[in-house]
Design an enzyme around this catalytic site. Structure first.
Site, PDB file in Angstrom:
ATOM      1  N   ASP A   1     -26.083  19.114  20.697  1.00 46.21           N
ATOM      2  CA  ASP A   1     -26.685  19.894  19.612  1.00 46.21           C
ATOM      3  C   ASP A   1     -26.316  19.269  18.269  1.00 46.21           C
ATOM      4  OD1 ASP A   1     -27.680  23.178  19.476  1.00 46.21           O
ATOM      5  OD2 ASP A   1     -27.107  22.148  17.622  1.00 46.21           O
ATOM      6  N   LYS A   2     -27.287  19.231  17.374  1.00 44.09           N
ATOM      7  CA  LYS A   2     -27.089  18.630  16.049  1.00 44.09           C
ATOM      8  C   LYS A   2     -26.348  19.585  15.108  1.00 44.09           C
ATOM      9  CE  LYS A   2     -30.038  16.629  12.403  1.00 44.09           C
ATOM     10  NZ  LYS A   2     -31.441  16.545  11.950  1.00 44.09           N
TER      11      LYS A   2
ATOM     12  N   ASP B   1     -27.933  14.141  17.449  1.00 47.24           N
ATOM     13  CA  ASP B   1     -29.351  14.396  17.163  1.00 47.24           C
ATOM     14  C   ASP B   1     -30.198  13.858  18.324  1.00 47.24           C
ATOM     15  OD1 ASP B   1     -31.943  14.380  16.159  1.00 47.24           O
ATOM     16  OD2 ASP B   1     -31.330  13.687  14.158  1.00 47.24           O
ATOM     17  N   ILE B   2     -31.078  14.682  18.885  1.00 40.95           N
ATOM     18  CA  ILE B   2     -31.910  14.192  20.000  1.00 40.95           C
ATOM     19  C   ILE B   2     -32.852  13.073  19.559  1.00 40.95           C
ATOM     20  CG2 ILE B   2     -31.829  16.310  21.411  1.00 40.95           C
ATOM     21  CD1 ILE B   2     -34.746  16.851  20.392  1.00 40.95           C
TER      22      ILE B   2
ATOM     23  N   THR C   1     -37.878  16.292  14.860  1.00 39.36           N
ATOM     24  CA  THR C   1     -37.082  16.806  15.986  1.00 39.36           C
ATOM     25  C   THR C   1     -37.954  17.132  17.193  1.00 39.36           C
ATOM     26  OG1 THR C   1     -35.247  17.649  14.680  1.00 39.36           O
ATOM     27  CG2 THR C   1     -35.684  18.792  16.742  1.00 39.36           C
TER      28      THR C   1
ATOM     29  N   THR D   1     -43.490  26.902  24.322  1.00 38.66           N
ATOM     30  CA  THR D   1     -43.777  28.232  23.780  1.00 38.66           C
ATOM     31  C   THR D   1     -45.223  28.642  24.029  1.00 38.66           C
ATOM     32  OG1 THR D   1     -44.006  29.429  21.684  1.00 38.66           O
ATOM     33  CG2 THR D   1     -44.187  27.052  21.562  1.00 38.66           C
ATOM     34  N   ASP D   2     -45.460  29.949  24.059  1.00 33.99           N
ATOM     35  CA  ASP D   2     -46.838  30.442  24.188  1.00 33.99           C
ATOM     36  C   ASP D   2     -47.665  30.120  22.944  1.00 33.99           C
ATOM     37  OD1 ASP D   2     -45.650  32.255  22.435  1.00 33.99           O
ATOM     38  OD2 ASP D   2     -46.121  34.043  23.619  1.00 33.99           O
TER      39      ASP D   2
ATOM     40  N   LYS E   1     -44.855  21.536  18.889  1.00 33.99           N
ATOM     41  CA  LYS E   1     -44.475  21.881  20.267  1.00 33.99           C
ATOM     42  C   LYS E   1     -45.564  21.439  21.254  1.00 33.99           C
ATOM     43  CE  LYS E   1     -41.287  23.912  21.495  1.00 33.99           C
ATOM     44  NZ  LYS E   1     -39.925  23.481  21.899  1.00 33.99           N
TER      45      LYS E   1
ATOM     46  N   PRO F   1     -39.078  43.540   5.372  1.00 34.37           N
ATOM     47  CA  PRO F   1     -40.322  42.865   4.986  1.00 34.37           C
ATOM     48  C   PRO F   1     -41.288  42.666   6.161  1.00 34.37           C
ATOM     49  CG  PRO F   1     -38.550  41.266   5.177  1.00 34.37           C
ATOM     50  CD  PRO F   1     -37.950  42.592   5.501  1.00 34.37           C
TER      51      PRO F   1
ATOM     52  N   ARG G   1     -48.057  35.873   6.440  1.00 30.93           N
ATOM     53  CA  ARG G   1     -47.778  34.460   6.767  1.00 30.93           C
ATOM     54  C   ARG G   1     -49.118  33.715   6.807  1.00 30.93           C
ATOM     55  NH1 ARG G   1     -44.870  33.762  12.491  1.00 30.93           N
ATOM     56  NH2 ARG G   1     -42.967  33.949  11.273  1.00 30.93           N
TER      57      ARG G   1
HETATM   58  P1  NAD Z   1     -32.882  28.070  17.582  1.00 31.47           P
HETATM   59  O1  NAD Z   1     -33.486  27.658  16.286  1.00 31.47           O
HETATM   60  O2  NAD Z   1     -32.073  29.320  17.649  1.00 31.47           O
HETATM   61  O3  NAD Z   1     -31.946  26.898  18.148  1.00 31.47           O
HETATM   62  C1  NAD Z   1     -32.319  25.552  18.091  1.00 31.47           C
HETATM   63  C2  NAD Z   1     -31.056  24.717  18.364  1.00 31.47           C
HETATM   64  O4  NAD Z   1     -31.462  23.340  18.372  1.00 31.47           O
HETATM   65  C3  NAD Z   1     -29.967  24.851  17.310  1.00 31.47           C
HETATM   66  O5  NAD Z   1     -28.709  24.983  17.919  1.00 31.47           O
HETATM   67  C4  NAD Z   1     -30.062  23.544  16.524  1.00 31.47           C
HETATM   68  O6  NAD Z   1     -28.818  23.143  15.957  1.00 31.47           O
HETATM   69  C5  NAD Z   1     -30.541  22.594  17.596  1.00 31.47           C
HETATM   70  N1  NAD Z   1     -31.235  21.413  17.049  1.00 31.47           N
HETATM   71  C6  NAD Z   1     -32.207  21.406  16.105  1.00 31.47           C
HETATM   72  N2  NAD Z   1     -32.600  20.148  15.842  1.00 31.47           N
HETATM   73  C7  NAD Z   1     -31.853  19.339  16.664  1.00 31.47           C
HETATM   74  C8  NAD Z   1     -31.824  17.936  16.884  1.00 31.47           C
HETATM   75  N3  NAD Z   1     -32.599  17.099  16.178  1.00 31.47           N
HETATM   76  N4  NAD Z   1     -30.954  17.452  17.802  1.00 31.47           N
HETATM   77  C9  NAD Z   1     -30.144  18.287  18.513  1.00 31.47           C
HETATM   78  N5  NAD Z   1     -30.131  19.620  18.330  1.00 31.47           N
HETATM   79  C10 NAD Z   1     -30.986  20.142  17.426  1.00 31.47           C
HETATM   80  O7  NAD Z   1     -34.082  28.118  18.615  1.00 31.47           O
HETATM   81  P2  NAD Z   1     -34.364  29.100  19.841  1.00 31.47           P
HETATM   82  O8  NAD Z   1     -35.041  30.320  19.351  1.00 31.47           O
HETATM   83  O9  NAD Z   1     -33.129  29.213  20.649  1.00 31.47           O
HETATM   84  O10 NAD Z   1     -35.445  28.241  20.641  1.00 31.47           O
HETATM   85  C11 NAD Z   1     -35.042  27.294  21.616  1.00 31.47           C
HETATM   86  C12 NAD Z   1     -36.254  26.622  22.195  1.00 31.47           C
HETATM   87  O11 NAD Z   1     -37.102  27.596  22.789  1.00 31.47           O
HETATM   88  C13 NAD Z   1     -37.113  25.902  21.171  1.00 31.47           C
HETATM   89  O12 NAD Z   1     -37.591  24.715  21.746  1.00 31.47           O
HETATM   90  C14 NAD Z   1     -38.274  26.865  20.903  1.00 31.47           C
HETATM   91  O13 NAD Z   1     -39.428  26.160  20.542  1.00 31.47           O
HETATM   92  C15 NAD Z   1     -38.418  27.517  22.256  1.00 31.47           C
HETATM   93  N6  NAD Z   1     -38.954  28.896  22.262  1.00 31.47           N
HETATM   94  C16 NAD Z   1     -38.371  29.874  21.507  1.00 31.47           C
HETATM   95  C17 NAD Z   1     -38.838  31.187  21.590  1.00 31.47           C
HETATM   96  C18 NAD Z   1     -38.217  32.302  20.802  1.00 31.47           C
HETATM   97  O14 NAD Z   1     -38.718  33.432  20.845  1.00 31.47           O
HETATM   98  N7  NAD Z   1     -37.109  32.081  20.086  1.00 31.47           N
HETATM   99  C19 NAD Z   1     -39.911  31.479  22.418  1.00 31.47           C
HETATM  100  C20 NAD Z   1     -40.504  30.449  23.165  1.00 31.47           C
HETATM  101  C21 NAD Z   1     -39.984  29.164  23.091  1.00 31.47           C
HETATM  102  O1  TDX Z   2     -39.684  39.005   8.011  1.00 30.27           O
HETATM  103  C1  TDX Z   2     -40.533  38.954   8.915  1.00 30.27           C
HETATM  104  N1  TDX Z   2     -41.562  39.857   8.894  1.00 30.27           N
HETATM  105  C2  TDX Z   2     -42.568  39.862   9.822  1.00 30.27           C
HETATM  106  O2  TDX Z   2     -43.475  40.702   9.780  1.00 30.27           O
HETATM  107  C3  TDX Z   2     -40.509  37.962   9.961  1.00 30.27           C
HETATM  108  C4  TDX Z   2     -39.421  36.944  10.029  1.00 30.27           C
HETATM  109  C5  TDX Z   2     -41.524  37.975  10.887  1.00 30.27           C
HETATM  110  N2  TDX Z   2     -42.538  38.882  10.813  1.00 30.27           N
HETATM  111  C6  TDX Z   2     -43.608  38.860  11.843  1.00 30.27           C
HETATM  112  C7  TDX Z   2     -44.261  37.515  12.075  1.00 30.27           C
HETATM  113  C8  TDX Z   2     -44.609  37.556  13.554  1.00 30.27           C
HETATM  114  O3  TDX Z   2     -45.863  38.191  13.731  1.00 30.27           O
HETATM  115  O4  TDX Z   2     -42.990  39.194  13.097  1.00 30.27           O
HETATM  116  C9  TDX Z   2     -43.528  38.424  14.176  1.00 30.27           C
HETATM  117  C10 TDX Z   2     -42.415  37.642  14.831  1.00 30.27           C
HETATM  118  O5  TDX Z   2     -42.019  36.655  13.904  1.00 30.27           O
HETATM  119  P1  TDX Z   2     -40.888  35.572  14.250  1.00 30.27           P
HETATM  120  O6  TDX Z   2     -39.637  36.292  14.677  1.00 30.27           O
HETATM  121  O7  TDX Z   2     -40.807  34.624  13.120  1.00 30.27           O
HETATM  122  O8  TDX Z   2     -41.470  34.909  15.580  1.00 30.27           O
HETATM  123  P2  TDX Z   2     -42.858  34.159  15.894  1.00 30.27           P
HETATM  124  O9  TDX Z   2     -43.476  33.597  14.691  1.00 30.27           O
HETATM  125  O10 TDX Z   2     -43.669  35.078  16.745  1.00 30.27           O
HETATM  126  O11 TDX Z   2     -42.294  32.924  16.786  1.00 30.27           O
HETATM  127  C11 TDX Z   2     -41.257  33.143  17.776  1.00 30.27           C
HETATM  128  O12 TDX Z   2     -41.813  33.208  19.059  1.00 30.27           O
HETATM  129  C12 TDX Z   2     -42.333  32.017  19.625  1.00 30.27           C
HETATM  130  C13 TDX Z   2     -40.196  32.050  17.731  1.00 30.27           C
HETATM  131  O13 TDX Z   2     -39.638  31.982  16.440  1.00 30.27           O
HETATM  132  C14 TDX Z   2     -40.761  30.722  18.147  1.00 30.27           C
HETATM  133  O14 TDX Z   2     -39.736  29.736  18.183  1.00 30.27           O
HETATM  134  C15 TDX Z   2     -41.345  30.876  19.520  1.00 30.27           C
HETATM  135  O15 TDX Z   2     -41.961  29.686  19.930  1.00 30.27           O
END
Ligand code: NAD
Ligand code: TDX
Length: 339
Positions: A33-34, A59-60, A100, A125-126, A157, A208, A276
């Site tokens: 992890d970076k 860094d990957i 990245t 991701t979806d 992605k 918000p 957004r």
């Molecule tokens: P996150 O942002 O919480 O974590 C990302 C991690 O990757 C961090 O620890 C960061 O330091 C590390 N990172 C970033 N750039 C890097 C690099 N260049 N080299 C090495 N490490 C690096 O993200 P998350 O929400 O845990 O998501 C993880 C994965 O799942 C992502 O690929 C995201 O696209 C996917 N995903 C997330 C969600 C969601 O709801 N959070 C849903 C579907 C898919």
């Molecule tokens: O302050 C906010 N107010 C708000 O209305 C934020 C941060 C988000 N939102 C809305 C935007 C989206 O419709 O809420 C919904 C969820 O937002 P996020 O938490 O930013 O998630 P989303 O954009 O749906 O993306 C997430 O799911 C798919 C993850 O961040 C991604 O990494 C993943 O791939």
């Protein structure tokens, strides 16, 4: 079995590291992890002294560094969670998302090709499918839904997914991809909807909500996601994509109101803010394939998962309070000022 888990200091990767160490005490798990703003070593504190665990900062997208790690460790598998993951940040600064999410994935794939691998798994991701209209609740994303991205994040992605599939076809690399809906649970960085709303609620700060709050997300408890990836890397078919989702659709407003009510706060905290740009309306996964092939199904209903999540944030205030008091505060002010 030796697995490199990239992005393991982030939200889902961190939960996955915990899950795998508990379930497979004999495996060696190497977290690469970076430690960007989203990476947090405190998430890994409970496993840091485990004899089967190693943390490596890097860094990957750094080719020399990644090749050296593969040479030293000779992993059996790579599970790539490392990514820039926040859609809003991809709108203000797309470049790092390409670096990245696309270049980084390419470097990992090359390392797997050169040093050999039993399985490379890409956590996708979806959002690569774009969005669905609100007035067609009968529609769901399947693995054959065309890619149709909206944000620089989802485009990066989707590009990575195409690269992974190309390496399978051209180099016969043993890959799998999972495309998951929105996760929630412990260690979720408080820039994302659910943890941001919990933290703001607890601090009596405005909540918000973008646009009218009518956008729909399909929420999956993070542990269910980890279990699905575990099944795919062990039993999934090479070259295949698996959708992961929970049939737990909620509008953003419903989610925010659930959090407000659970914490006994006033709905007057809700503040509607500018939408957004390019905001996806609805995500909804059809998980039939992973259910039929691997027997996976979600076990945590949203109503239970959100209670567990809120309890976790109540019981782990130091973890998130440190984050929102630091560098993140500058981000928060820039992202929401005048909105
Ligand atoms: P996150 O942002 O919480 O974590 C990302 C991690 O990757 C961090 O620890 C960061 O330091 C590390 N990172 C970033 N750039 C890097 C690099 N260049 N080299 C090495 N490490 C690096 O993200 P998350 O929400 O845990 O998501 C993880 C994965 O799942 C992502 O690929 C995201 O696209 C996917 N995903 C997330 C969600 C969601 O709801 N959070 C849903 C579907 C898919
Ligand atoms: O302050 C906010 N107010 C708000 O209305 C934020 C941060 C988000 N939102 C809305 C935007 C989206 O419709 O809420 C919904 C969820 O937002 P996020 O938490 O930013 O998630 P989303 O954009 O749906 O993306 C997430 O799911 C798919 C993850 O961040 C991604 O990494 C993943 O791939």
């Amino acid at each position: 079995m030796k697995i490199i888990v990239t992005g393991g200091a982030g939200f889902i990767g961190g939960n996955f590291v915990h899950y795998m160490i508990n379930k497979y005490p004999d495996y060696k798990i190497i977290c690469l992890d970076k430690l960007t703003y989203a990476g947090n070593l405190e998430t890994l504190e409970p496993v840091m002294d485990n004899k089967g665990f190693r943390f490596v900062k890097g860094d990957i997208a750094d080719r020399d560094f990644v090749y050296k790690l593969f040479e030293d460790e000779k992993p059996d598998m790579v599970v790539n969670f490392a990514a820039e993951s926040h859609v809003d940040r991809s709108i203000t600064d797309p470049g790092i998302f390409l670096q990245t999410n696309v270049i980084g994935t390419g470097v990992l794939l090359d390392a797997c090709r050169i040093y050999g691998i039993k399985r490379y798994h890409q956590v996708s991701t979806d959002e690569v499918y774009g969005d669905l209209p609100l007035d067609r609740p009968d529609l769901f994303f399947t693995e054959t839904t065309p890619l149709h991205t909206s944000s620089p994040y989802s485009a990066s992605k989707a590009s990575a997914d195409l690269l992974v599939l190309a390496y399978h076809r051209t180099f016969k690399l043993p890959v799998t991809i999972s495309r998951c809906s929105n996760n929630y649970g412990p260690y979720h960085f408080p820039e994302k909807l659910i943890p941001l709303m919990i933290a703001n609620c607890l601090n009596d700060k405005p909540l918000p909500v973008y646009g009218k709050g009518e956008n729909v997300r399909d929420w999956l408890y993070v542990e269910d996601h980890c279990r699905a990836i575990d099944m795919i890397i062990h039993d999934g078919r090479e070259g295949e994509v698996y959708n992961i989702g929970g049939h737990n659709e909620r509008t953003n407003l419903q989610v925010v109101e659930t959090i407000i009510d659970a914490l006994g706060k006033s709905r007057d905290l809700i503040q509607y803010v500018t939408d957004r740009p390019g905001h996806d309306m609805r995500y909804a996964i059809d998980p039939t394939k992973i259910h039929d092939e691997l027997g996976w199904e979600p076990t945590t209903r949203f109503d239970d998962g959100i209670k567990k999540t809120i309890d976790w944030y109540l019981n782990n205030k130091p973890w998130w309070e440190k984050i929102i008091s630091g560098e993140y505060q500058n981000y928060y002010e820039k992202m929401y000022a005048g909105r």
